[in-house]
Write an enzyme that holds these catalytic residues in place. Structure first.
Site, PDB file in Angstrom:
ATOM      1  N   GLY A   1      -0.488   2.527   7.274  1.00 26.01           N
ATOM      2  CA  GLY A   1      -0.586   1.719   8.491  1.00 26.01           C
ATOM      3  C   GLY A   1      -0.094   0.300   8.354  1.00 26.01           C
ATOM      4  O   GLY A   1      -0.514  -0.573   9.121  1.00 26.01           O
ATOM      5  N   LYS A   2       0.792   0.023   7.413  1.00 28.02           N
ATOM      6  CA  LYS A   2       1.294  -1.343   7.234  1.00 28.02           C
ATOM      7  C   LYS A   2       2.121  -1.783   8.442  1.00 28.02           C
ATOM      8  O   LYS A   2       1.927  -2.872   8.992  1.00 28.02           O
ATOM      9  CB  LYS A   2       2.130  -1.420   5.948  1.00 28.02           C
ATOM     10  CG  LYS A   2       1.349  -1.071   4.692  1.00 28.02           C
ATOM     11  CD  LYS A   2       2.181  -1.244   3.450  1.00 28.02           C
ATOM     12  CE  LYS A   2       3.307  -0.226   3.361  1.00 28.02           C
ATOM     13  NZ  LYS A   2       2.827   1.150   3.256  1.00 28.02           N
TER      14      LYS A   2
ATOM     15  N   HIS B   1      -5.872  35.361 -11.855  1.00 27.65           N
ATOM     16  CA  HIS B   1      -5.523  33.957 -12.114  1.00 27.65           C
ATOM     17  C   HIS B   1      -6.377  33.030 -11.251  1.00 27.65           C
ATOM     18  O   HIS B   1      -6.986  32.071 -11.754  1.00 27.65           O
ATOM     19  CB  HIS B   1      -4.033  33.743 -11.824  1.00 27.65           C
ATOM     20  CG  HIS B   1      -3.550  32.361 -12.158  1.00 27.65           C
ATOM     21  ND1 HIS B   1      -2.767  32.102 -13.252  1.00 27.65           N
ATOM     22  CD2 HIS B   1      -3.732  31.168 -11.540  1.00 27.65           C
ATOM     23  CE1 HIS B   1      -2.499  30.809 -13.293  1.00 27.65           C
ATOM     24  NE2 HIS B   1      -3.068  30.228 -12.247  1.00 27.65           N
ATOM     25  N   GLU B   2      -6.434  33.313  -9.952  1.00 25.59           N
ATOM     26  CA  GLU B   2      -7.218  32.469  -9.049  1.00 25.59           C
ATOM     27  C   GLU B   2      -8.713  32.607  -9.328  1.00 25.59           C
ATOM     28  O   GLU B   2      -9.461  31.623  -9.240  1.00 25.59           O
ATOM     29  CB  GLU B   2      -6.923  32.834  -7.589  1.00 25.59           C
ATOM     30  CG  GLU B   2      -5.480  32.643  -7.170  1.00 25.59           C
ATOM     31  CD  GLU B   2      -5.012  31.210  -7.341  1.00 25.59           C
ATOM     32  OE1 GLU B   2      -5.853  30.291  -7.331  1.00 25.59           O
ATOM     33  OE2 GLU B   2      -3.806  30.991  -7.487  1.00 25.59           O
TER      34      GLU B   2
ATOM     35  N   GLY C   1       0.817  -1.210   0.000  1.00 24.50           N
ATOM     36  CA  GLY C   1       0.000   0.000   0.000  1.00 24.50           C
ATOM     37  C   GLY C   1       0.844   1.249   0.000  1.00 24.50           C
ATOM     38  O   GLY C   1       2.068   1.200   0.187  1.00 24.50           O
ATOM     39  N   PRO C   2       0.208   2.404  -0.207  1.00 25.74           N
ATOM     40  CA  PRO C   2       0.942   3.679  -0.221  1.00 25.74           C
ATOM     41  C   PRO C   2       1.592   3.954   1.128  1.00 25.74           C
ATOM     42  O   PRO C   2       1.212   3.367   2.152  1.00 25.74           O
ATOM     43  CB  PRO C   2      -0.155   4.711  -0.535  1.00 25.74           C
ATOM     44  CG  PRO C   2      -1.284   3.928  -1.101  1.00 25.74           C
ATOM     45  CD  PRO C   2      -1.220   2.583  -0.476  1.00 25.74           C
ATOM     46  N   PRO C   3       2.563   4.846   1.167  1.00 28.89           N
ATOM     47  CA  PRO C   3       3.211   5.186   2.450  1.00 28.89           C
ATOM     48  C   PRO C   3       2.221   5.821   3.417  1.00 28.89           C
ATOM     49  O   PRO C   3       1.345   6.595   3.030  1.00 28.89           O
ATOM     50  CB  PRO C   3       4.309   6.180   2.041  1.00 28.89           C
ATOM     51  CG  PRO C   3       4.534   5.949   0.582  1.00 28.89           C
ATOM     52  CD  PRO C   3       3.219   5.514   0.027  1.00 28.89           C
TER      53      PRO C   3
END
Length: 680
Positions: A242-243, A460-461, A237-239
């Site tokens: 909770g691995k 721009h925003e 899983g992604p960093p």
């Protein structure tokens, strides 16, 4: 119970004498120093004046005079003379030895002293002896031994370092134990406090590992039906999802010996050490079976073999991997040892490591959904002192894409924000400010920006906000600000939907909204700046993914050039021809330009509203979705429009917004902190 504890003292623990090898060095050093002290005559001697020396000389009390180094004389007294009161007081010194002199006399000139002795000896018929000697003082002896003491100390220090800082291996133990496993053992003597109650979310992953724990506790429940214990489970899983925390919970729940180490612990500069440590690890685990081995970041040793052979240092890692494959499922491996491993790079792992029989189960630990984020928030706010206005459901709803580690960071940062403001409790606004701080960076209100630059940033925003408001599939706007934050000079915050699949229209609308900033500059000023750097980077990557990965180009057809195995990363050729490469480049350019023209058309149709919005942004610096409702009206295709009260600071829509950065003239950049949903 409390009275019994007071009346019954704790049982006395018998002291066990433990011999330490380094005591020998201390004893030898003490003997050397003691010999120097007790063998020295300097500590028990008294100094004589001229009159005292002449008196005991005429009394014939002197047994022997020894001239030392032609500098001073040592006076030895006869045994009968020691009974005299003047000498007996000196002789009572515990350091005095009859073989040593009792007095020391500084005679001055040696020749005059010798003449005086000869004269006195013949005149008074004295019977003392005279001798010359060369001696060194006790301090000279100590200084003479200092180099040897220094060398011994260095040797002891090196031995302690080599033995693992005084470990059980003894002197030089690390040399012989270099092939031993570095795994940390958790058993009944050293328990892990983490349990499944501390792991919020991850319901599917918890069910998988709970079954492994149940198998270790009640093996008969499964073996009586013919089942076998799984050899291993791989957490992918992604960093920050909770691995490792899940593995800690397994250690706390399993009640069996748990060996924990990292994949880099097998890596060493010496040849063969990695394979030796693997053998030793599984040997220790087998001796304590049933047991669990947890290898964190297994991609450090589990990368696919046969890649990057040019480097020359690949053989040692492959030998370590080969030994790991053999230990997990080789000839004669019938021990009850389960291997848990974690990685966020499963695509680079060797296929032999991933097959059934080694890692029977691959447990995917994904980013948490809204309900799981609520549970994670509830875990991490336990140690915090919260105010009554904290809404956990609101925080969970507006933090899609946040991992467990990100949520933990948000809770900690919220406490720091509240403490910085001298609050007695953590309020809801502190959590919102914490997310703004983490995602966008620290506010820089004192940053020097000219009025012209500020106006460019505002339009721009406002262009982003206008185009996204008018597109059906664009993420709903939450907040727009032109206050510099981090490396950005402005930011537009959105709340995207949590989609499982994405349609072409949704991707095109998001690309058009991303180009709204540059399009607004073109419509209002008829000029463009470098402020759209991150916008262009994002939409270019998204357009390339649509064409080369997802097969959304009509000219290229239903074809993808994506290689999920990762083999293409190690090749020097492209999976398509040069003609196809040109077609891909043309399709990417045409796709982006089409959405750019679409954004310009939308802004021209709503130029009046765009100007009002930009002027309001210049005045307030921060505007919310209810301000856009007043200017544009409700979005017709939104069932439940998101309206945020003024004074609240809404949360950005994803965990890590792609902050725009300008590589040339950053002052002319209108950076934003928005990000669309990533499609991978």
């Amino acid at each position: 119970m409390s009275q019994n504890k007071k009346n019954n003292p704790p049982p006395f623990k018998e002291f066990k004498f433990k011999f330490n090898f380094y005591w020998i060095y201390g004893i030898l050093f003490a003997l050397i120093i003691g010999y120097q002290f007790f063998n020295s005559s300097e500590l028990a001697t008294s100094k004589l004046s001229d009159n005292e020396f002449k008196k005991i000389l005429k009394d014939n009390d002197i047994k022997k005079i020894v001239v030392v180094n032609d500098d001073f004389a040592q006076i030895y007294i006869k045994e009968k003379a020691l009974e005299k009161e003047q000498h007996s007081k000196k002789a009572k010194n515990p350091l005095y030895n009859k073989k040593n002199p009792l007095y020391v006399y500084d005679f001055g000139d040696l020749q005059n002293f010798e003449n005086e002795l000869n004269t006195e000896k013949s005149q008074y018929n004295l019977d003392f002896d005279k001798d010359n000697a060369k001696q060194t003082s006790i301090w000279d002896g100590i200084f003479m031994w200092l180099p040897f003491i220094f060398i011994i100390a260095i040797w002891i220090f090196i031995m302690r370092r080599m033995s693992g800082a005084g470990g059980t291996g003894g002197p030089g133990g690390q040399i012989f134990n270099i092939g031993k496993s570095k795994a940390k053992l958790f058993d009944q003597d050293q328990k892990v406090q983490t349990s499944f109650k501390d792991v919020a979310g991850l319901e599917g992953a918890k069910e998988e590992v709970q079954e492994i724990v149940d198998f270790l506790k009640n093996p008969g429940k499964y073996t009586k039906l013919g089942g076998k214990i799984p050899k291993g489970a791989l957490l992918v899983g992604p960093p920050g999802t909770g691995k490792t925390l899940l593995a800690k919970a397994v250690a706390g729940e399993a009640k069996v010996p748990f060996f924990s180490l990292s994949g880099s612990d097998f890596v060493e500069m010496f040849v063969g050490v990695g394979a030796s440590r693997v053998r030793d690890l599984f040997k220790q685990a087998a001796q304590k079976s049933p047991s669990i081995i947890f290898i964190d970041e297994i991609d450090a040793i589990g990368r696919a073999r046969g890649r990057n052979n040019i480097t020359g240092g690949n053989d040692e890692r492959e030998n370590t991997l080969n030994q790991l494959l053999t230990e997990m499922d080789g000839f004669g491996t019938d021990t009850n040892v389960i291997v848990l491993a974690a990685t966020n790079r499963a695509d680079v792992l060797d296929k032999a490591l991933m097959r059934a029989g080694r890692f029977d189960r691959q447990i995917y630990v994904d980013l948490p959904d809204m309900n799981e984020r609520r549970e994670i928030f509830e875990v991490h706010i336990r140690p915090l002192k919260l105010a009554k206005d904290v809404d956990i459901d609101f925080l969970a709803k507006q933090t899609p894409g946040f991992s467990g580690a990100d949520i933990a960071n948000v809770c900690n940062e919220a406490a720091l924000v509240a403490a910085r403001k001298n609050k007695k409790a953590v309020h809801h606004q502190d959590f919102l400010d914490a997310v703004d701080r983490i995602v966008g960076g620290l506010e820089k209100k004192n940053k020097i920006i000219t009025q012209k630059e500020k106006k460019t940033i505002a339009f721009h925003e406002a262009g982003h906000a206008t185009v996204s408001w008018m597109l059906e599939h664009a993420a709903p706007l939450v907040k727009v600000t032109i206050v510099p934050r981090g490396q950005s000079l402005g930011a537009a915050w959105y709340l995207p939907e949590e989609r499982m699949i994405v349609q072409t229209e949704q991707m095109l609308d998001e690309m058009c909204a991303s180009l709204g900033g540059r399009a607004a500059e073109k419509v209002i000023f008829n000029k463009i700046s470098t402020g759209a750097l991150s916008d262009l980077e994002k939409i270019t990557r998204q357009a390339r993914a649509m064409i080369t990965i997802y097969g959304l180009s009509e000219k290229l057809g239903n074809i993808t050039y994506y290689d999920s195995s990762g083999q293409s990363d190690y090749t020097f050729t492209k999976p398509y021809s040069e003609e196809t490469a040109e077609l891909i480049d043309k399709e990417i350019s045409a796709l982006i330009e089409t959405q750019y023209k679409r954004a310009i058309k939308i802004l021209k149709n709503h130029k009046k509203e765009l100007t009002v919005l930009a002027e309001l942004l210049l005045e307030k610096e921060v505007i919310f979705s209810d301000d856009l409702v007043k200017i544009f009206g409700e979005r017709p295709f939104v069932k439940e429009p998101l309206v945020v009260k003024k004074g609240d600071t809404p949360i950005a829509e994803t965990k890590k917004p792609e902050t725009e950065t300008t590589q040339e003239n950053q002052k002319d950049v209108n950076n934003e902190g928005e990000i669309s949903t990533e499609f991978a």
